[in-house]
Design an enzyme around this catalytic site. Structure first.
Site, mmCIF file in Angstrom:
data_model
loop_
_atom_site.group_PDB
_atom_site.id
_atom_site.type_symbol
_atom_site.label_atom_id
_atom_site.label_comp_id
_atom_site.label_asym_id
_atom_site.label_seq_id
_atom_site.Cartn_x
_atom_site.Cartn_y
_atom_site.Cartn_z
ATOM 1 N N GLY A 117 0.848 -1.192 0.000
ATOM 2 C CA GLY A 117 0.000 0.000 0.000
ATOM 3 C C GLY A 117 0.876 1.232 0.000
ATOM 4 O O GLY A 117 2.103 1.139 0.138
ATOM 5 N N GLY A 120 3.206 5.121 4.560
ATOM 6 C CA GLY A 120 2.570 5.638 5.773
ATOM 7 C C GLY A 120 1.217 5.047 6.102
ATOM 8 O O GLY A 120 0.464 5.604 6.903
ATOM 9 N N GLU A 335 -3.479 35.021 -6.797
ATOM 10 C CA GLU A 335 -4.325 34.165 -5.942
ATOM 11 C C GLU A 335 -5.806 34.439 -6.172
ATOM 12 O O GLU A 335 -6.630 33.525 -6.108
ATOM 13 C CB GLU A 335 -3.980 34.359 -4.452
ATOM 14 C CG GLU A 335 -2.552 34.011 -4.074
ATOM 15 C CD GLU A 335 -2.077 32.693 -4.647
ATOM 16 O OE1 GLU A 335 -2.875 31.752 -4.765
ATOM 17 O OE2 GLU A 335 -0.877 32.607 -4.988
#
Ligand code: ATP
Length: 489
Positions: A117, A120, A335
């Protein structure tokens, strides 16, 4: 259905970079971070294979003489959110604890278990918990320990690890990152040392005496590259997947770590906001909140969690940094472009925060979106590409083509990576066909980028007044949430 679930998980993992939310001005932000902090789980014997130092030998000796169930070892209670995998491992722990019970029924212990997987997701923790629950010793090695320059050294280390394992009546041998030594052979990069090492591992795996109750657990993030001889029945014949946690699992993992940290609050909105986080990422987030709370001399509160969440994605705010006025205006406009495009093209991922404060990740500003837990679609991927390109589009509209800055470098990389996924992984560009991995010419990819950039330009040209209003408010307020953005436009 199971197939679909797995596919869904891998898509979510792949989509992480895009739904983990950051479109930012400047360097370093677009790469979604994978925060990783290993929790300190003490007391389990971890022996690097082939260690030579006297200190290591002394530790190994001490371990052999110590009780088989080391104090403080992990247990299955430490792992939450992947109950099916724990159930499978529980059966193996029963076997290790009481092999006779299974032998009477004619069962044999699997030779090897492969945990696979994304990084973590608790593979190491799971292996340690298996040893802890079974009350047996835990020998730990890393695949890269066996990858050596000189022919024969890696193979010797493999034999040494298994020799040590045989000294125990029962134990778990854990080999992390097994792909470092167990890559498929015949890929054109033949290497005598690697071959010998892999052969040594294969023969050791076959050499176990079943009555000895050894269990080899290996972990990898890339099961698809492993040599078939490793995964055939009789070797790593039990495969257990540990995927990225879904929303319910994230809630359980966060609650678990908050409880361990003695927090008085629950995870609040975090399970919804952390799509794409691994268990390690969630643990790291709680730890970060705990550090901040400790600095303030109190327990973890929701505001610590929120701050840790923002920091885990965007980095810390560089309060001391004060860009010149012209740069500030450029950042605010950039932004504002991302934010307007997000409202229009990606309504399923609402804005959480727009910031024009420089961050320690090198960004001048960023837009944080609430990630969606759903499967990416053509519509959402195209929306994400436009959002990524909208900062540059805003600069072009207001400052003109000659004055567009280099601040969109990361945005361009993010957009390119999304286009490649759209075409190569998901087959979602009708004109380019369905075949995943098929080579489309670069011209076709450029045409898609240009097409989406034109959409972003079109929107922001039409909404130029709103764009400039939002940029002005950003300059005044520095950070705005969704409501503030809506009020400003
Ligand atoms: P890698 O593939 O990078 O080696 P891994 O899959 O082995 O990673 P671990 O090292 O086991 O991951 O996980 C790191 C830490 O993350 C754990 O010690 C634990 O604190 C936390 N963690 C990960 N998954 C879970 C989970 N399912 N429940 C609770 N904690 C978890």
């Amino acid at each position: 259905m199971e197939q679909l679930n797995k596919h869904f998980q891998s898509l979510c993992a792949a989509a992480m970079g895009l739904c983990l939310l950051v479109a930012g001005f400047g360097a370093g932000v677009a790469a979604a971070p994978e925060p990783r902090q290993l929790a300190a789980l003490a007391g389990v014997a971890a022996l690097a294979a082939g260690s030579v130092s006297a200190e290591r030998r002394r530790q190994a000796q001490a371990l052999r003489q110590s009780a088989l169930a080391p104090e403080g070892a992990a247990t299955f209670d430490d792992i939450v959110g992947c109950e099916e995998a724990v159930e499978e491992m529980r059966q193996l722990a029963c076997f290790l604890r009481d092999p006779q019970r299974f032998e009477r029924a004619g069962a044999r212990l699997p030779r090897g278990v492969l945990l696979y997987g994304p990084p973590g997701t608790g593979k190491t923790l799971m292996a340690r918990a298996l040893a802890g629950e079974a009350g047996v010793a835990f020998l730990h090695a890393n695949g890269s320990d066996f990858v050596q320059m000189y022919v024969g050294v890696g193979a010797k280390r493999v034999r040494e690890l298994f020799r040590r394992a045989r000294e125990y009546e029962r134990c778990v041998v854990f080999i992390d990152e097994i792909d470092a030594l167990g890559k498929r052979r015949g890929g054109g990069e033949e290497n005598a040392e690697r071959e010998q090492t892999l052969n040594a591992l294969l023969s050791e795996l076959c050499g176990f005496q079943p009555s000895k109750s050894f269990l080899v657990v290996a972990a990898t993030n890339r099961p698809e590259v492993l040599d078939e001889a490793l995964t055939r029945p009789g070797r790593f014949d039990r495969r257990i997947e540990l995927g990225l946690p879904d929303r319910g699992a994230r809630e359980r993992i966060l609650s678990h770590h908050l409880k361990r940290a003695g927090a008085g609050c629950g995870p609040g909105e975090l399970p919804a906001l952390t799509a794409g986080f691994s268990g390690a990422g969630l643990e790291s987030l709680v730890n970060e909140a705990a550090m901040q709370a400790a600095m303030e001399g109190c327990g973890i509160q929701e505001r610590h969690l929120q701050a840790a969440f923002v920091e885990s994605l965007a980095g810390k705010t560089r309060r001391g940094a004060k860009p010149d006025e012209k740069t500030q205006r450029r950042v605010a406009l950039h932004e504002a472009g991302h934010a307007l495009a997000c409202l229009r093209f990606l309504p399923e991922e609402p804005i959480l925060l727009v910031s024009v404060l420089p961050s320690t990740r090198g960004a001048g500003g960023y837009v944080l979106r609430r990630p969606s837990d759903g499967l990416p679609t053509r519509h959402s991927l195209r929306g994400a590409i436009r959002v990524a390109l909208a900062g540059r589009a805003a600069e072009e509209i207001v400052f003109g083509g000659e004055e567009v800055s280099a601040g969109a470098a990361n945005d361009l990389r993010a957009a390119e990576s999304l286009v490649r996924r759209l075409v190569y992984e998901y087959g979602l560009e009708p004109e380019l066909g369905l075949m995943p991995g098929r080579k489309a010419d670069e011209e076709a990819l450029c045409a898609i980028l240009d097409r989406e950039y034109a959409c972003a330009l079109g929107l922001l040209s039409r909404e130029r007044d709103r764009l400039e209003r939002l940029a002005k408010s950003l300059l005044e307020q520095e950070q705005m949430d969704l409501q503030a953005v809506l009020d400003a436009i």
